[in-house]
Each structure stands twice: as C-alpha cells, then as structure tokens.
Design a protein around this motif. Sequence first.
Motif, mmCIF file in Angstrom:
data_model
loop_
_atom_site.group_PDB
_atom_site.id
_atom_site.type_symbol
_atom_site.label_atom_id
_atom_site.label_comp_id
_atom_site.label_asym_id
_atom_site.label_seq_id
_atom_site.Cartn_x
_atom_site.Cartn_y
_atom_site.Cartn_z
ATOM 1 N N THR A 132 20.232 19.165 42.754
ATOM 2 C CA THR A 132 18.952 20.391 42.685
ATOM 3 C C THR A 132 18.631 21.292 42.975
ATOM 4 O OG1 THR A 132 17.729 19.009 41.149
ATOM 5 C CG2 THR A 132 20.011 19.099 39.731
ATOM 6 N N VAL A 133 17.810 22.158 42.612
ATOM 7 C CA VAL A 133 16.518 22.786 43.696
ATOM 8 C C VAL A 133 16.138 22.916 42.060
ATOM 9 C CG1 VAL A 133 17.936 25.213 43.669
ATOM 10 C CG2 VAL A 133 16.364 24.633 45.017
ATOM 11 N N ALA A 134 14.884 23.218 42.800
ATOM 12 C CA ALA A 134 13.537 23.498 41.711
ATOM 13 C C ALA A 134 13.337 25.413 41.578
ATOM 14 C CB ALA A 134 12.196 22.516 41.574
ATOM 15 N N LEU A 135 13.698 25.827 40.784
ATOM 16 C CA LEU A 135 12.540 27.135 40.427
ATOM 17 C C LEU A 135 11.821 26.941 40.210
ATOM 18 C CD1 LEU A 135 16.341 29.173 40.227
ATOM 19 C CD2 LEU A 135 15.235 28.352 42.799
ATOM 20 N N ARG A 153 7.618 33.378 33.292
ATOM 21 C CA ARG A 153 7.719 33.918 31.806
ATOM 22 C C ARG A 153 7.178 34.316 30.824
ATOM 23 N NH1 ARG A 153 12.342 30.181 29.524
ATOM 24 N NH2 ARG A 153 13.057 30.603 30.996
ATOM 25 N N GLY A 154 6.271 35.327 31.076
ATOM 26 C CA GLY A 154 5.061 35.950 29.657
ATOM 27 C C GLY A 154 3.665 35.029 30.533
ATOM 28 N N GLU A 155 3.616 34.105 30.066
ATOM 29 C CA GLU A 155 2.324 33.605 30.078
ATOM 30 C C GLU A 155 2.490 31.936 30.594
ATOM 31 O OE1 GLU A 155 -1.116 35.551 30.505
ATOM 32 O OE2 GLU A 155 0.029 37.000 29.429
ATOM 33 N N GLU A 156 3.672 32.295 30.751
ATOM 34 C CA GLU A 156 3.766 30.361 30.949
ATOM 35 C C GLU A 156 4.772 30.487 32.335
ATOM 36 O OE1 GLU A 156 6.253 28.135 28.034
ATOM 37 O OE2 GLU A 156 6.532 29.495 27.527
ATOM 38 N N THR A 157 4.481 29.567 33.271
ATOM 39 C CA THR A 157 4.660 28.734 34.112
ATOM 40 C C THR A 157 5.610 27.618 34.224
ATOM 41 O OG1 THR A 157 3.029 29.666 35.394
ATOM 42 C CG2 THR A 157 3.939 27.855 36.804
ATOM 43 N N LEU A 158 7.021 27.332 34.438
ATOM 44 C CA LEU A 158 8.345 26.858 34.370
ATOM 45 C C LEU A 158 8.763 25.820 35.808
ATOM 46 C CD1 LEU A 158 10.084 28.074 31.327
ATOM 47 C CD2 LEU A 158 7.790 27.173 31.612
ATOM 48 N N SER A 159 9.282 25.609 35.791
ATOM 49 C CA SER A 159 10.075 24.485 36.812
ATOM 50 C C SER A 159 11.271 24.436 36.352
ATOM 51 C CB SER A 159 8.810 23.481 37.324
ATOM 52 O OG SER A 159 9.949 23.121 38.764
ATOM 53 N N LEU A 160 12.287 25.044 36.284
ATOM 54 C CA LEU A 160 13.781 25.202 36.053
ATOM 55 C C LEU A 160 14.698 24.375 37.301
ATOM 56 C CD1 LEU A 160 14.469 28.363 34.666
ATOM 57 C CD2 LEU A 160 13.859 26.479 33.246
ATOM 58 N N ALA A 161 15.391 23.597 37.366
ATOM 59 C CA ALA A 161 16.034 23.131 38.002
ATOM 60 C C ALA A 161 17.301 23.056 37.940
ATOM 61 C CB ALA A 161 16.076 21.207 37.578
ATOM 62 N N VAL A 162 17.579 23.823 38.862
ATOM 63 C CA VAL A 162 19.327 24.428 39.247
ATOM 64 C C VAL A 162 20.255 23.557 39.781
ATOM 65 C CG1 VAL A 162 20.898 26.373 39.623
ATOM 66 C CG2 VAL A 162 18.156 26.619 38.943
ATOM 67 N N SER A 166 27.048 29.971 33.777
ATOM 68 C CA SER A 166 26.979 30.121 35.217
ATOM 69 C C SER A 166 25.660 28.349 35.089
ATOM 70 C CB SER A 166 26.091 30.826 35.817
ATOM 71 O OG SER A 166 24.799 31.365 35.201
ATOM 72 N N PRO A 167 24.867 28.234 36.672
ATOM 73 C CA PRO A 167 23.712 27.250 37.164
ATOM 74 C C PRO A 167 23.207 27.821 36.313
ATOM 75 C CG PRO A 167 25.395 27.079 39.568
ATOM 76 C CD PRO A 167 26.287 28.155 38.109
ATOM 77 N N ALA A 168 22.774 29.138 36.703
ATOM 78 C CA ALA A 168 21.398 29.558 36.296
ATOM 79 C C ALA A 168 21.549 29.727 34.677
ATOM 80 C CB ALA A 168 21.254 31.341 37.054
ATOM 81 N N ARG A 172 28.361 27.674 50.132
ATOM 82 C CA ARG A 172 27.183 27.780 49.620
ATOM 83 C C ARG A 172 26.878 27.191 47.475
ATOM 84 N NH1 ARG A 172 28.224 32.114 53.848
ATOM 85 N NH2 ARG A 172 27.075 31.226 55.459
ATOM 86 N N PRO A 173 25.614 27.434 47.507
ATOM 87 C CA PRO A 173 25.650 27.005 46.517
ATOM 88 C C PRO A 173 25.738 28.597 45.824
ATOM 89 C CG PRO A 173 23.693 26.662 47.728
ATOM 90 C CD PRO A 173 24.647 27.331 48.370
ATOM 91 N N TRP A 174 25.730 28.156 44.357
ATOM 92 C CA TRP A 174 26.399 29.685 43.399
ATOM 93 C C TRP A 174 24.756 29.751 42.364
ATOM 94 C CZ3 TRP A 174 29.154 29.736 38.621
ATOM 95 C CH2 TRP A 174 29.296 30.742 38.005
ATOM 96 N N LEU A 175 23.704 31.031 42.184
ATOM 97 C CA LEU A 175 23.729 30.410 41.154
ATOM 98 C C LEU A 175 23.338 31.481 40.343
ATOM 99 C CD1 LEU A 175 20.373 31.212 40.530
ATOM 100 C CD2 LEU A 175 20.264 32.994 41.856
ATOM 101 N N GLY A 176 24.585 32.342 39.936
ATOM 102 C CA GLY A 176 25.605 33.077 38.860
ATOM 103 C C GLY A 176 23.859 34.286 37.942
#
Length: 507
Positions: free
Chosen positions: A380-383, A387-396, A341-343, A306-310
């Motif tokens: 990758t998976v998009a999370l 973060r505060g007032e920001e909306t982000l998409s992180l590729a893990v 970690s990937p995170a 299984r994938p590891w987030l960390g």
Amino acid sequence: MPGFRMPRFPTPRFPLTRVPRAFSRIAVAAVVALGLGAGGAALFVQSSVAQNAAPAAPAAPAVRVPTSKAEITLSFAPVVKSVVPAVVNVYASRIVAQPSSPFGDDPLFRRFFGGGDGLRGPTRQRQLQSLGSGVIVDPSGIIVTNNHVIKDADAVRVALADRREFDADIVLKDEKTDLAVLRIRGAQGTFPALTLGDSDKLEVGDIVLAVGNPFGVGQTVTQGIVSALARTQVGITDYQFFIQTDAAINPGNSGGALVDMKGNVVGINTAIFSRSGGSIGIGFAIPANMVRQVVDAARQGGVIRRPWLGATLQTVTADIADGLGLDRPEGAIVTAVVAGSPAAKAGLEVGDLVVSVDGVEIDDPDSFGYRFATKPLGGTVALGIRRGEETLSLAVALVQAPEVPARDARNLDGVSPFAGATVMNLSPAVNDELRLPGDRKGVAVSRVAANSIAAQVGFVAGDIVLEVNGTAIDTTAQLAKLTARRAPVWRIAVEREGRVLQIALRG
C-alpha cells in the motif's frame, strides 16, 4: 570579439568590526590603516577583545588564490572518465516509401480525383535517420534512451566511446515516459555500465554533468547545476515531472546521461527550452527513479505495470484554495472516484485534498502522478488527505488497473474519416493510460498517424468515439465494420476533454 563579455568578479567584502570606545587594561588593539589618501578612509581591524565583551561573529571565509598544485588542477576529469565509456551514440534508421509525384502522397489530392492508394503511382524508397544518445545501465548490454530517438525505427545501431559499434534490438518502448530500452545484439562479455542513482536526493544547486552527442559532433560533456526540481508544466510526456538543469543540452543529447559528482545517473536528458534550436541553459531530464521502473520492466519481460488509483485529480488554483480556506494553492483535489477502485476501497471521496504521498508533499496532479506511478505493485501507499478540518492518512492498495473488456486495438484504414487512426476499447487500464475519466465506456482513439486522413480531419489521441451515422459505438470491432465501406455523408459524435463535438463530412 563580438558578443563576448569578460567575467565580472565580485569585489571582496571584509568583515568590519567596530572598535569599542573603552578597553580594559589587558585588552590590546591593533589598528591597520589601508588605502589612506586624500580624503581616504581607514579600515580598522580589532585583533583582541576586551574582557566581558560579546563574542565576535564568525568571520566569512577568506577569498584566496590556490596555494598548491592539487588545488590548481581540481577537475571533473575523474568523474568524466568513469562515465564516458558507458554513454553511447544511438543511430536509428527507417525506410519510407516516397511517391515520385509531389502530389501522390497527399490524401486530399487523391480524394479530389476519386482515387485510393492505387493512385500513388511509382514510389522510391528513402532512408530516414535520427541521432541521439543512450546510457548502458547493465553490463550485459542493456541501454536506456529516449523513445523519440528510436520511434518507428527499422534498425538501431549503437557506437561506444571506444569506437566499437553494435546492432541493437528494441526491448521496450514507453511513450508515456518517452523512454526506450535497447539490448546490444549478440553481446559477448561485459560492457561498462552506470548506476541509476536516487533522483529524490537531488537538491537545487547540486553540480551535474550532461554527457551525449550534440549535433552529431561527437561525445561531449557539459557542466552545470540542478536549476529546479519537479518541473510539471513542461508538456513533454504524460508524466510531467522533470529535473531542470543549466548544463548545455542540444539536439543529439536526447537519451544521454545526467550524472552527479559520484558518477551516478540521476536523469536522462530529454528536451530543451529554446527559441533558436540551441541551448539557452534550460534543459530537462527524466528523473532516474522513473527510468529505473522502465529498465526493471524491460528486464522482466518488457511490460510496464503501474499502480492504478481510480480517481481523477484537479489542480488547486488560487480561487479554489481561497474557497477551501487554504493559505496558498497546494495539493490536488479529488473530482471523481471510480466505484470499486483502490481509491474507493481506501475511502477517498470527492472533494478530498491530497497533499502527500508516503509523506512526500505534492503540489499538483502531475507531481502526484509521478510519486504514485513510481511505487512498485504490491503493498500500500499512504496518501495524506485533508477533508474539511480533518487530516487523514489513507492506505491505498498498489494494484494494476483491470483491462476489462480487452482493448482489441485496431488500425483503421480505407476511405473513412478514421483512416490512419488506432482505436481501443475503453477499460480502467486504457482510461488510465490515456488519462480519460474513469467512468467512460466505448471506443477511444489512442494514436493518429501523421499525414493520414484522420489527422487531416482533426482526430487526436484521447478522443472518445460516441456515434457514427446514428449508431452508438460500443466496440472497436463495430467501428471497424461501420467504417469499412464508403458512405455518402459521415456524421460523427466525439467526446474531447468533456465536450461532445458533432462532425459532418462528405464521403
């Protein structure tokens, strides 16, 4: 008959259309009076509409009796006929040694008299049996069932709906999901098999059928609907994400199929909520998308990767939501990130709010765990992150957790307080399996045998052994050496859920 209630049918409600006071010349109105009597009222139905009048609202579907033989004989039988041949009964048995003396197997009794295993006295063998259900998911004879059905079994036998019986080998057991995969031994030819459907396409209200062998009475089919999705506060497996159904599920149904109206398996029936031991219309099934991952692992050698987030996630409570300025509790908040970690490489930070996985909203860490764990390794998976007032998409990156150092699992025995416990060296992989903070080092208890000395002392899976008699514990080999000989007093430091417990016991 006591406890029997006649069904109550709702009284039909007819749409009422108000008759306008004035009609144009071409308007024709028909008035029908129903149920007139003393003090009775009339029901007026307008059969045509005056020119320039607003269009009438669509009428509700009429309530009517069946008008053809086909409608009278509507049945789930076609689905059942296609499903039943692939649902099997699973018989698991194991041989245990039972002491002749009622006190011979009591560890406290033996310790009181200063003896060890030699004081058990004569024993007799006894066969314990358990009964459950299973589903053939491959024509070659691969069967999926619940891990608790075949746990600790010495022999497994399956019986098909056509009364054929076969011995089966255990290919894979996964305690984290409570799933196990069997293979029919010496199988020749092909077997009826069911297709694993897409459980993410289920909706609350969908009709489902549960097939299994409740109470050992024989193969049984029950019908209900999907009562809820993504149940995460059930406490059955490590991955808390279940389909809830009101289809009657009882003991013996474990491992059986939950199917949709196309005959596809959408879940594996696992547990019920009950105060009496019988079904009260609250049953839980493991989603087919999780089942598919375990079955695929069995086909590819029997090892689940299984994938590891960390990273460590926490539920967003109402107070936390208020502090974050959220309208309601949602998502999962990051409380720790493991270096390297990937995170960490993706840029996830403590305090980030994870709200989605590949565009699918998540409500808590359990729903995140299911969505993330069912992703295949590689890519990758998009999370979705706030973060505060920001909306982000992180590729893990979807990679497996490293197992460094090696786990070196050891079953401890002897006369120490750890007798009956299985311990492993901590690593990112073990931390992830046991759901421990990612920055911990040392030795963790992964399993405690029932009725063992370790169980009597109170050790539980997930405990981290920090110190024994003043010596810091770094490896399982070190712990095994320290506990191999008797000590007059045992002083033990253990971390459990972030708290350090100090234990002192006489040797």
